[in-house]
Enzyme design. Structure first.
Site, PDB file in Angstrom:
ATOM      1  N   GLU A 189     -78.893  -6.121 103.255  1.00  0.00           N
ATOM      2  CA  GLU A 189     -78.939  -6.478 101.840  1.00  0.00           C
ATOM      3  C   GLU A 189     -78.046  -5.515 101.047  1.00  0.00           C
ATOM      4  O   GLU A 189     -78.039  -4.307 101.288  1.00  0.00           O
ATOM      5  CB  GLU A 189     -80.371  -6.391 101.309  1.00  0.00           C
ATOM      6  CG  GLU A 189     -80.499  -6.740  99.829  1.00  0.00           C
ATOM      7  CD  GLU A 189     -81.897  -6.550  99.274  1.00  0.00           C
ATOM      8  OE1 GLU A 189     -82.228  -7.199  98.267  1.00  0.00           O
ATOM      9  OE2 GLU A 189     -82.673  -5.745  99.852  1.00  0.00           O
ATOM     10  N   LYS A 220     -81.530 -14.819  96.207  1.00  0.00           N
ATOM     11  CA  LYS A 220     -82.867 -14.244  96.360  1.00  0.00           C
ATOM     12  C   LYS A 220     -83.850 -14.912  95.402  1.00  0.00           C
ATOM     13  O   LYS A 220     -83.667 -14.893  94.180  1.00  0.00           O
ATOM     14  CB  LYS A 220     -82.792 -12.737  96.099  1.00  0.00           C
ATOM     15  CG  LYS A 220     -84.046 -11.951  96.437  1.00  0.00           C
ATOM     16  CD  LYS A 220     -83.769 -10.465  96.259  1.00  0.00           C
ATOM     17  CE  LYS A 220     -84.907  -9.591  96.720  1.00  0.00           C
ATOM     18  NZ  LYS A 220     -84.563  -8.147  96.611  1.00  0.00           N
ATOM     19  N   CYS A 254     -84.948  -9.683 101.599  1.00  0.00           N
ATOM     20  CA  CYS A 254     -85.851  -8.562 101.339  1.00  0.00           C
ATOM     21  C   CYS A 254     -87.222  -9.000 100.823  1.00  0.00           C
ATOM     22  O   CYS A 254     -88.074  -9.428 101.588  1.00  0.00           O
ATOM     23  CB  CYS A 254     -85.176  -7.571 100.397  1.00  0.00           C
ATOM     24  SG  CYS A 254     -85.945  -5.927 100.408  1.00  0.00           S
TER      25      CYS A 254
END
Length: 366
Positions: free
Chosen positions: A124, A198, A239
């Site tokens: 990331e 995300k 994440c």
């Protein structure tokens, strides 16, 4: 009370597709037009059904109930394009020098490919320091490509030259006046196959430990991302996305073989949750989970935990590393997926008469 009415209306909309009995049991009358939901409506939700009595479950009804546990019904696991291959997890050090970061990632990808990796996963935010101050400075216009996005141009070039699939970690993306934390997937022809923004932003506050509010600068994505590649069907998360089991369950219901999560857990949550969440997502859904973190830099304002990992469909850790720079090469064997699902046939034992996971994106597309 409002939430209760919303759930009741949602099931009314589903009833025409899946069961008139469902409408009767929940006493719905006014359907909800799911196509008119706002961008802030949920992508998925669970429900619990309540009955006055539960008759014994027969084999036939168990099969029906299993299908009802996913709306729309789960897609059978598709045959993968290959049974075995090697994956490379490139745990990279990240600096304030963007050109250096790009050149460094290029070398790591080449090294992984030279060791036989047909799929390479990056961390990331690998081209930029992980900070709200840095995101706007390092952001790229991915859709414009070329000089406007040197990071993805490099990934595209290497995927084509090396004939590999690249899940390109994530970088800050600038689009339409917004900033996103974005992962790009490139096929062996160098073409962009998918782009995942995300979905769940990292907004946390643990007093005395860590406070980070991604939403100060970033905008959340609105779409789950699953992509067919030369190494199988892959679901993408970034994440904090890994903390939400619903997203992984939707990917499993869409026939994913593998979930990839570039991530940068920190020194507070990393030791407690990083491996735990990976093993949980793999075990719950009986598929492979791969993660890739930046290497740890104790001099940075945000210190990553590291420990990039590959987990198998039984929740077993197949390969991992510590916090330094590393390239992990490990084998993925898709034949094990069916074996594990036969050993523990939970995908055939769900109780759709008691609960249901709704995939709004698929539902609307139907």
């Amino acid at each position: 009370m409002i939430r209760k009415r919303f759930i009741m209306k949602a099931f009314a909309a589903l009833s025409s597709n899946y069961s008139s009995t469902l409408t009767h049991s929940l006493h719905h009358k006014s359907p909800l037009n799911l196509k008119t939901r706002t961008p802030h409506s949920p992508l998925f939700f669970f429900t619990r059904r309540t009955f006055h009595s539960s008759p014994p479950i027969s084999m036939a009804s168990a099969s029906v109930n299993n299908e009802r546990a996913r709306a729309p019904p789960a897609i059978p696991l598709p045959p993968p394009p290959l049974s075995k291959f090697k994956i490379g997890l490139c745990q990279l050090s990240v600096t304030a020098d963007k050109d250096r970061n790009i050149a460094h990632a290029r070398q790591a990808i080449q090294d992984a490919a030279s060791k036989g990796a047909q799929l390479v996963l990056l961390p990331e935010i690998w081209n930029s320091p992980y900070s709200n101050d840095s995101f706007p400075v390092y952001a790229e216009d991915i859709d414009a490509g070329g000089d406007a996005s040197p990071s993805t141009a490099m990934l595209s070039e290497l995927a084509r030259l090396l004939k590999i699939t690249i899940v390109g970690g994530s970088i800050p993306e600038r689009s339409g006046g917004n900033l996103y934390n974005t992962c790009c997937v490139f096929g062996t022809d160098g073409k962009l196959k998918a782009k995942h923004r995300k979905i769940h932003l990292f907004d946390i506050d643990i007093p005395g430990k860590i406070t980070f509010i991604e939403s100060k600068t970033l905008t959340a994505g609105e779409t789950p991302t699953i992509v067919d590649t030369e190494v199988g069907r892959i679901g993408i998360g970034i994440c904090y996305d890994i903390r939400f089991p619903e997203l992984a369950m939707i990917y499993a219901a869409r026939g994913a073989h593998l979930l990839c999560y570039p991530g940068a857990f920190n020194m507070t949550t990393g030791p407690l949750h990083w491996e735990l969440l990976q093993r949980a997502r793999a075990t719950d859904n009986q598929l492979y989970v791969a993660t890739c973190s930046p290497a740890r830099d104790t001099g940075s304002s945000y210190v990553a935990w590291g420990h990039s990992t590959l987990v198998g469909p039984f929740g077993e850790v197949l390969a991992t590393t510590e916090h330094e720079e590393a390239i992990i090469i490990a084998e993925i064997d898709y034949s094990i997926l069916e074996q594990r699902r036969t050993n523990l046939p939970v995908t055939k034992q769900r109780r759709g008469d008691l609960y249901q996971l709704v995939d709004f994106q698929r539902l609307n597309s139907h």
